[in-house]
Design an enzyme around this catalytic site. Structure first.
Site, PDB file in Angstrom:
ATOM      1  N   ASP A 230      12.286  62.732 -14.366  1.00 17.63           N
ATOM      2  CA  ASP A 230      11.825  62.954 -15.741  1.00 17.63           C
ATOM      3  C   ASP A 230      12.962  62.665 -16.715  1.00 17.63           C
ATOM      4  O   ASP A 230      13.138  63.366 -17.707  1.00 17.63           O
ATOM      5  CB  ASP A 230      11.327  64.388 -15.905  1.00 17.63           C
ATOM      6  CG  ASP A 230      10.545  64.600 -17.201  1.00 17.63           C
ATOM      7  OD1 ASP A 230       9.911  63.630 -17.674  1.00 17.63           O
ATOM      8  OD2 ASP A 230      10.579  65.713 -17.747  1.00 17.63           O
ATOM      9  N   ASP A 247      18.199  69.601 -16.445  1.00 15.13           N
ATOM     10  CA  ASP A 247      16.748  69.699 -16.204  1.00 15.13           C
ATOM     11  C   ASP A 247      16.336  68.935 -14.950  1.00 15.13           C
ATOM     12  O   ASP A 247      15.757  67.852 -15.015  1.00 15.13           O
ATOM     13  CB  ASP A 247      15.950  69.193 -17.408  1.00 15.13           C
ATOM     14  CG  ASP A 247      16.106  70.084 -18.628  1.00 15.13           C
ATOM     15  OD1 ASP A 247      16.467  71.264 -18.451  1.00 15.13           O
ATOM     16  OD2 ASP A 247      15.873  69.610 -19.747  1.00 15.13           O
TER      17      ASP A 247
END
Length: 301
Positions: A230, A247
């Site tokens: 992502d 993340d």
């Protein structure tokens, strides 16, 4: 013996449980440590929000960084919210003793009352569940299943950070995981978080340097068999001219996930578009070429 026959003699035997015996000998079993920890948390410290959970959590890779406070008598204080996302909130936490302290980023995956993890199906391909009941609960998205998914993402991010940090990939040091909470190194100056790459406006020379740093980070991840899954300018931060990848709960196994190469290509394309839009020469940021290099690094080309 008397007029009524032999007298029954009863001997009192004291049964010592294993954990009691271990305490008497100066050792604490896991069960005893858990009971003591729960009792300690109920009382709470006078000068903080909670006692340090270091002793009862899964801990990051050793050797632990010198800046990290690992004292069991430390106190955790909440200093405010850094970011609120769809799947987790990130807060700033201070862990302190009377002599020293450190700042940590506390990432807490939300509970099952939220509609979460709407994008997780593709990322979960290639990951197996040992318990069929848990697999069924997660596939049905029951309350129990969503709780499992939340904890699974926390486990995945903690494991990913540890594996990549040990390989020298620029990620925050994973301090500990306790349930759906992951504590990690806070990247910033004082209590000010480092800016996301998307918030920066680097000069041409700095832009080239950041692109090269990114290529090195992606190469390290590919060599370990992973794609971010992502990646975007919002999942990269810049601190003291150093690019840091953040993340990572959706880290994709390039070999086990049948869509691994697809996720990797998308990661590269998204960040390459950001860099070229800000003036990086297209010949330096060719997403097709970089993707091919990374697949070769992962042994897939």
């Amino acid at each position: 013996m008397d007029d009524y026959g032999p007298r029954e003699v009863r001997t009192r035997v004291r049964v010592v449980r294993d954990d009691e015996e271990n305490v008497r000998r100066g050792r604490l079993t896991e069960e005893t440590k858990k009971r003591l920890g729960e009792s300690r948390q109920l009382t709470g410290p006078e000068d903080g929000d909670r006692w340090s959970t270091w002793g009862s959590a899964d801990q990051g890779p050793a050797p632990h960084p010198a800046w990290l406070v690992t004292d069991l008598g430390a106190v955790d204080r909440e200093l405010g919210l850094i970011k609120s996302g769809k799947e987790a909130d990130i807060s700033l936490l201070e862990r302190a003793t009377p002599d020293r302290s450190c700042l940590l980023a506390a990432k807490r995956y939300r509970d099952n009352d939220h509609r979460l993890f709407h994008r997780d199906a593709g990322y979960l391909e290639g990951r197996r569940e040992r318990r069929s009941r848990e697999a069924r609960a997660m596939s049905r998205r029951s309350a129990f299943g969503r709780n499992l998914i939340a904890e699974r993402w926390a486990v995945a991010e903690f494991a990913a950070l540890g594996a990549l940090w040990q390989r020298g990939v620029p990620v925050p040091y994973p301090v500990q995981r306790d349930g759906t909470e992951v504590l990690m190194e806070f990247i910033g100056d004082g209590a000010q978080a480092a800016p996301r790459l998307a918030q920066t406006r680097p000069e041409p020379d700095a832009l080239v340097d950041l692109w090269r740093q990114l290529g090195s980070a992606l190469t390290g991840m590919a060599a370990a068999g992973y794609a971010h899954g992502d990646l975007s300018p919002f999942n990269l931060v810049v601190h003291d001219d150093r690019l840091v990848v953040i993340d990572l709960p959706q880290l994709v196994d390039l070999v086990a996930n049948p869509r691994g190469a697809e996720f990797l290509a998308r990661d590269v394309r998204v960040v390459a578009e950001w860099f070229t839009a800000r003036g990086l020469p297209a010949e330096l940021a060719d997403p097709v070429e970089l993707t091919a290099d990374l697949l070769r690094e992962a042994g897939l080309a």
